[in-house]
Write a protein that holds these residues in place. Structure first.
Motif: not given
Ligand code: ADP
Ligand code: MG
Length: 245
Positions: A159-177
């Motif tokens: 139940q965070p007050k904020a979320l930080l995302f550091d390149e959350p899709t960079s390691a994914l195959d394109p179809e999963m982005v």
């Protein structure tokens, strides 16, 4: 709701040895705001993110979260980390725990919450990210996109007050982005305060309230996405955009 920003960085400096990776960085993030951070590799985006939940201590300047300076250690630091969720490029799920156990772990182990209540919340979160039917599986049995959605559910379980995302899709195959960006977009619409480092300019255009462009450890430019993409002001930003768009 208050007008006071949730996250405030003032004159933040960080060195790695001789390398000055954050240079007098000023940044405020308001409650419910979605800030997308873009910029060339090595410009300090990850360090900036990591500084906000004190995975990386800074050398000078101040960072406040929810009106308080970041605590350096102890219970206060543990509480900060639970209030500022982080989602990384590598999903970092526990391989020998089930999906459900992964999502329940923080609230039960760190926060000592009642496990029946956490279980209900975890299942609801897995439902929300579209993974409820996989709750009893192990991370390796899921695709990368599914694992990243679990990582988001795990962050939300605190139940965070904020979320930080550091390149959350960079390691994914394109179809999963797309499936991961969809979850992030819905969180943004629901009013989650988010700082997102990404190369997904579609997400920046559609979900961000503000784009922050970094180069060489400095915030070079900040603007609303439509303005930034149509009229980048600095040569660095123009050059960057010409390479990625
Ligand atoms: P970005 O996320 O924009 O690619 P980073 O914040 O990861 O940039 O890195 C900024 C600079 O700091 C880079 O030159 C990187 O090599 C350096 N750096 C990052 N982490 C460390 C570290 N732990 N030790 C030494 N140098 C580091
Ligand atoms: Mg990085």
């Amino acid at each position: 709701m208050t007008d006071e920003p949730l996250i405030v960085l003032e004159k933040v400096n960080k060195w790695f040895g001789p390398l000055h990776v954050l240079q007098d960085v000023d940044l405020s993030v308001h409650r419910g705001e979605v800030v997308v951070v873009i910029g060339p590799s090595g410009s300090g985006k990850s360090t900036l993110c990591r500084a906000i939940n004190r995975l990386e201590p800074i050398n000078s300047g101040t960072i406040t979260f929810d009106g308080r300076p970041l605590p350096a250690e102890g219970r206060a630091l543990a509480r900060l980390r639970s209030e500022v969720g982080m989602v990384f490029q590598s999903f970092n799920l526990f391989a020998h725990k089930t999906i459900l156990q992964n999502v329940m772990l923080g609230p039960v182990k760190v926060r000592k919450e009642n496990s029946a209540a956490v279980r209900d919340r975890a299942l609801a979160l897995l439902e929300r990210v579209g993974i409820a039917s996989q709750a009893e599986k192990y991370p390796a049995q899921l695709s990368g996109g599914q694992q990243q959605r679990v990582a988001i559910a795990r962050a939300l379980a605190m139940q965070p007050k904020a979320l930080l995302f550091d390149e959350p899709t960079s390691a994914l195959d394109p179809e999963m982005v797309g499936e991961v960006l969809e979850v992030m977009t819905s969180l943004a619409r629901e009013g989650m305060t988010m700082v997102v480092v990404t190369h997904e300019m579609g997400f920046a255009r559609h979900a961000a309230n503000r784009v922050v462009f970094m180069a060489d450890g400095q915030i070079v430019e900040e603007a609303e996405p439509a303005e930034f993409f149509a009229h980048p002001r600095s040569d660095r930003a123009k050059d960057f955009l010409s390479k990625i768009l």
